[in-house]
Enzyme design. Structure first.
Site, PDB file in Angstrom:
ATOM      1  N   HIS A   5       0.819  -0.974   0.322  1.00 44.87           N
ATOM      2  CA  HIS A   5      -0.394   0.021  -0.036  1.00 44.87           C
ATOM      3  C   HIS A   5       1.034   1.409  -0.488  1.00 44.87           C
ATOM      4  O   HIS A   5       0.889   2.218  -0.804  1.00 44.87           O
ATOM      5  CB  HIS A   5      -0.858   0.043   1.053  1.00 44.87           C
ATOM      6  CG  HIS A   5      -1.305   1.430   1.597  1.00 44.87           C
ATOM      7  ND1 HIS A   5      -1.616   2.561   2.065  1.00 44.87           N
ATOM      8  CD2 HIS A   5      -3.029   1.679   0.846  1.00 44.87           C
ATOM      9  CE1 HIS A   5      -2.145   3.323   2.239  1.00 44.87           C
ATOM     10  NE2 HIS A   5      -2.742   2.434   1.277  1.00 44.87           N
ATOM     11  N   ARG A  26      29.344  -3.733 -17.101  1.00 41.39           N
ATOM     12  CA  ARG A  26      30.812  -4.424 -16.085  1.00 41.39           C
ATOM     13  C   ARG A  26      30.011  -5.776 -15.367  1.00 41.39           C
ATOM     14  O   ARG A  26      29.341  -5.285 -14.697  1.00 41.39           O
ATOM     15  CB  ARG A  26      31.153  -3.017 -15.626  1.00 41.39           C
ATOM     16  CG  ARG A  26      31.585  -2.290 -15.622  1.00 41.39           C
ATOM     17  CD  ARG A  26      32.346  -1.143 -14.791  1.00 41.39           C
ATOM     18  NE  ARG A  26      32.608   0.349 -15.363  1.00 41.39           N
ATOM     19  CZ  ARG A  26      31.322   1.223 -15.696  1.00 41.39           C
ATOM     20  NH1 ARG A  26      29.778   1.369 -15.751  1.00 41.39           N
ATOM     21  NH2 ARG A  26      32.079   2.609 -16.693  1.00 41.39           N
ATOM     22  N   ARG A  46      31.391  -7.282 -20.120  1.00 34.44           N
ATOM     23  CA  ARG A  46      32.734  -7.630 -20.507  1.00 34.44           C
ATOM     24  C   ARG A  46      33.173  -8.401 -19.398  1.00 34.44           C
ATOM     25  O   ARG A  46      32.449  -8.449 -17.666  1.00 34.44           O
ATOM     26  CB  ARG A  46      33.584  -6.102 -19.971  1.00 34.44           C
ATOM     27  CG  ARG A  46      34.791  -6.623 -20.105  1.00 34.44           C
ATOM     28  CD  ARG A  46      35.916  -5.011 -19.216  1.00 34.44           C
ATOM     29  NE  ARG A  46      35.422  -4.980 -17.976  1.00 34.44           N
ATOM     30  CZ  ARG A  46      35.895  -3.084 -17.537  1.00 34.44           C
ATOM     31  NH1 ARG A  46      35.992  -2.317 -17.783  1.00 34.44           N
ATOM     32  NH2 ARG A  46      35.095  -2.964 -16.659  1.00 34.44           N
ATOM     33  N   GLY A  67      38.909   0.764 -24.449  1.00 33.64           N
ATOM     34  CA  GLY A  67      38.893   0.958 -23.199  1.00 33.64           C
ATOM     35  C   GLY A  67      40.230   2.467 -22.965  1.00 33.64           C
ATOM     36  O   GLY A  67      41.499   1.845 -22.580  1.00 33.64           O
ATOM     37  N   SER A  68      39.777   3.440 -22.759  1.00 35.07           N
ATOM     38  CA  SER A  68      40.406   5.247 -22.859  1.00 35.07           C
ATOM     39  C   SER A  68      41.552   5.066 -21.201  1.00 35.07           C
ATOM     40  O   SER A  68      42.080   5.581 -21.910  1.00 35.07           O
ATOM     41  CB  SER A  68      40.057   5.904 -23.550  1.00 35.07           C
ATOM     42  OG  SER A  68      39.082   6.196 -22.717  1.00 35.07           O
ATOM     43  N   CYS A 103      34.810   2.430 -25.032  1.00 33.71           N
ATOM     44  CA  CYS A 103      33.666   2.913 -24.138  1.00 33.71           C
ATOM     45  C   CYS A 103      34.157   3.116 -22.104  1.00 33.71           C
ATOM     46  O   CYS A 103      33.800   3.132 -21.690  1.00 33.71           O
ATOM     47  CB  CYS A 103      33.142   1.290 -23.487  1.00 33.71           C
ATOM     48  SG  CYS A 103      35.056  -0.644 -22.957  1.00 33.71           S
TER      49      CYS A 103
END
Length: 794
Positions: free
Chosen positions: A423, A513, A580, A703-704, A753
């Site tokens: 409720h 991830r 990944r 993956g910077s 990414c």
């Protein structure tokens, strides 16, 4: 329409009713008749019964001048004066309960009851059905009473008068005034329906959308042992299940998420079967609490019924169901249109974000996605409701419909008990107030008058923080987005936010991830699962508590990964979701239960035992096998072929070859069932030898973060050199250009990414110019980045 001969009948069998009879018998009873008449072919079982009409109710009120007395009493009532409201409501209800029924009405009730209860020992529910309930702009659900396990004609007649009286419950009077419905516009029908023996089975509520985000492609089911009133009232924390509609209709066993509720009590039949004394509440055994109250097969059957009902009505539905403990069958006992999320604004979005964190005083299930700040007001019972002031954070054990007159004053609602269909949750959504339910001990851990922040803006779990924390509220108009030459995807870790994020105009998930799922949904090191005999007894209880509801710890580990990735895949279906595989470092694995027993202590874990090298190591292969088993189940059993797998931190081509072979051993062979394998390009060697690495993979996801760290020789976790960390450095860009051009030349996938494009829009522009195919962003930067890229591309 019914034949003229029945127009003046005061009682009508449910089987003769349909939705065209709402004005005669109210939405609830009309809907029961509609389902009985139209959904039997879909195997939807609805218990039979009969309903009194609105004409019968009006005749009852007109009988012996009852209506005139009620109107005179209400004429001067101020419904915001809760004390006066309670006194007036009690007086009116006593008049109604004591009043005789008109002779014609009583005779018809007796005749229909005799036909329904041929054995004389039947058990029935007597429910109210308001002629204005479940209208598009107002939900009257729960405003009136339900009486369960009623038997014998005298008890039935008394319960019907109690139902009639419930139109003048305090909350019902207040609700109608604040909703703009005058008494003359609302009449009551009493429905008498054969009871489902869910006191011996289970029951709950299901919605044909996600109640928090409004996401339409799932059925959300709650379940607990015993009669359903406990779930509706919020007296128990139920089990929760999500079923993905498209995959279910395609023939897959599409249970994508399960949540084990505490289910500490159940409501069962009492030996006395008169209104008010016909049921009782008992404790549930620890063994039953620790397992799910429904099997997967039952969850799927309920979801099929929900989909059939939604298709028939043509709108999202709120459905109550019960499992009969004697015949084992699943029954639908109510169905009404969902009136909150399905009717929310489609022109603007409201986004709340906490700007800081604080000490967590209590936590539970988050209702809504808002934040409320105010002083704690602990209310023990409805008798103390008058203590609540505007802006208070209302804290109580649980609410029921009697609380409605003051709930709208609160800045947030916090309860000890209840699930997402209780409720408090339903009313909070209607009022647009954040609520945190099922906290367990909020009335003990929160202190009267202390200022707190109740945040429901962080996923499934709501947190009550000490003090008034800063937060942002952004209202954004939805607008058409100009086309751009690059696909924008999302970085998503938390599956509980997937349904919300899926409503953004993204092309899928560029980075899911797995670490978030393992850390938050599992919390146990995989070796502690596989080598449980080596785990100290001091940790056994912690492992056992987390793995409740599943056959064994190993099954729990695999199923929770499967559920997490399947939720993401379902949310964005049929768009790509690139998962990944786990990229924990040893220091992060050590934080899991049992992790310190199995993980080495490394001086620099960022450059240590991680990624592909970990998967193929003899000492970790059995742990990696659990991930592979989950991925294979999500793709091949549940049918989520939109899942693609990404392998992180591949240092050498030898590692690339070994990990591809290992995946194939576990049934995840590149190209089979459409599987694409992506490699993280995050080490300079990956870009320098792009062509060689791409012999083993279908593309790169850049993956910077790590690429910048390793190119510039910077520890990305060190604040001492943080100012020098920049993905836009010329050396990093040169490697990026090499990777992008090689992928495009070889007709391979290439995306990014890493964090860089989310932090720097000029960097996103540069990537677009380089010909990158996808840019995966943090969800809160998607729309702004899209706008910037659209302008740049003109």
């Amino acid at each position: 329409m019914q034949a003229d001969s029945t127009q003046q009948d005061y009682v009508i069998p449910l089987s003769q009713l349909g939705m065209h009879d709402v004005e005669r018998v109210g939405g609830k009873n009309a809907s029961l008749g509609e389902m009985i008449s139209n959904l039997a072919a879909s195997d939807v079982l609805v218990p039979g019964g009969f309903a009194t009409t609105a004409d019968a109710y009006r005749a009852f009120l007109a009988h012996e001048g009852l209506e005139a007395r009620i109107k005179e009493t209400l004429k001067t009532l101020n419904v915001d004066d809760v004390i006066a409201l309670a006194k007036t409501g009690e007086q009116i209800r006593s008049w109604i309960i004591e009043a005789p029924l008109p002779a014609k009405l009583e005779a018809e009730i007796r005749a229909h009851y005799a036909a329904l209860d041929t054995t004389g020992d039947g058990s029935f529910a007597v429910r109210s059905s308001a002629t204005a309930e479940d209208m598009p702009d107002a939900s009257f659900a729960g405003q009136q009473e339900t009486f369960l396990n009623i038997s014998g004609i005298d008890n039935i007649l008394h319960a019907i008068r109690e139902v009639f009286a419930s139109l003048y419950n305090d909350r019902a009077i207040s609700y109608r005034v604040h909703s703009g419905y005058h008494d003359i516009e609302v009449a009551l029908s009493a429905g008498v329906q054969r009871m489902v023996r869910s006191d011996l089975g289970a029951s709950g509520v299901m919605f044909t959308l996600d109640t928090e985000s409004g996401f339409r492609d799932v059925v959300f089911i709650t379940s607990a042992y015993g009669l359903g009133e406990m779930v509706v009232q919020g007296a128990v924390n139920p089990d929760e299940f999500y079923v993905h509609k498209p995959q279910l209709e395609a023939g897959f066993p599409a249970v994508i998420r399960r949540g084990l509720g505490s289910k500490q009590q159940r409501m069962i039949f009492n030996t006395e079967r008169s209104a008010g004394r016909s049921v009782k509440v008992v404790e549930v055994s620890p063994a039953d609490r620790a397992k799910f109250s429904l099997t997967d097969a039952e969850v799927l059957e309920l979801a099929k019924h929900a989909i059939a009902i939604e298709k028939h009505y043509g709108c999202p539905m709120d459905i109550e169901w019960g499992k009969d403990g004697i015949d084992g069958k699943l029954y639908v006992v109510q169905a009404r249109p969902e009136t909150v999320k399905s009717r929310s604004s489609t022109t603007t979005t409201e986004k709340y974000t906490l700007k800081q964190r604080g000490e967590v005083l209590s936590e539970g299930r988050a209702i809504g996605q808002k934040i409320g700040v105010g002083p704690v007001r602990i209310v023990d019972s409805a008798a103390d409701m008058h203590l609540v002031k505007a802006g208070d954070v209302l804290v109580t054990d649980m609410t029921d419909p009697n609380w409605e007159p003051v709930m709208k004053k609160a800045s947030a609602i916090v309860t000890n008990r209840g699930g997402r269909t209780c409720h408090a949750a339903i009313i909070a959504r209607e009022l647009g107030i954040p609520a945190i339910v099922g906290c367990g001990n909020a009335t003990e851990t929160l202190v009267e008058d202390d200022i707190v922040t109740a945040s429901c803006a962080e996923g499934d779990t709501g947190h009550v923080y000490r003090g008034a924390l800063d937060y942002d509220k952004v209202v954004q108009a939805k607008a058409e987005l100009a086309p751009i030459p690059v696909k924008l995807m999302l970085n998503v870790g938390n599956p509980s936010l997937a349904f919300e994020f899926a409503q953004l105009p993204a092309a899928g998930v560029g980075l899911a991830r797995l670490e978030f799922i393992i850390n938050n949904l599992i919390g146990i090191h995989p070796k502690a699962i596989l080598r449980f005999d080596q785990v100290p007894h001091s940790l056994h209880d912690a492992v056992a508590k987390r793995t409740q509801g599943y056959a064994d710890p190993r099954t729990f580990y695999v199923e929770k990964i499967t559920e997490g990735v399947s939720t993401l895949a379902a949310a964005f279906w049929p768009n790509k979701v690139i998962v990944r595989l786990s990229d924990f470092k040893s220091n992060e694995y050590r934080k899991l239960i049992g992790g310190d027993l199995f993980e080495p202590i490394e001086e620099n874990p960022m450059l240590g035992f991680r990624g592909a090298a970990r998967y193929i190591a003899e000492d970790f292969r059995d742990c990696f096998a659990l991930e592979c088993e989950a991925m294979k189940k999500a793709r091949d059993v549940l049918g989520y072929t939109n899942i693609e797998l990404m392998v992180p931190f591949v240092r050498t081509t030898a590692e690339a070859k070994a990990v591809i072979e290992l995946l194939a051993e576990h049934g995840l062979k590149r190209g089979e069932n459409g599987l694409r394998l992506i490699m993280m390009c995050e080490i300079p060697s990956n870009a320098l030898l792009a062509e060689e690495f791409l012999q083993y993979f279908d593309g790169f996801s850049i993956g910077s973060n790590d690429l910048t760290q390793l190119t510039l020789g910077l520890d990305r976790d060190s604040g001492l050199v943080a100012e020098s960390f920049d993905e836009r450095d010329a050396a990093v860009k040169k490697l990026l250009s090499m990777a992008i051009s090689t992928c495009n030349r070889l007709d391979k996938y290439v995306g990014i990414c890493g964090q860089g494009p989310s932090d720097h829009q000029d960097f996103a522009e540069w990537l677009m110019e380089q010909g990158i195919q996808t840019i995966s962003l943090n969800p809160d930067t998607l729309l702004e980045t899209w706008g910037r890229l659209a302008k740049a591309g003109k």
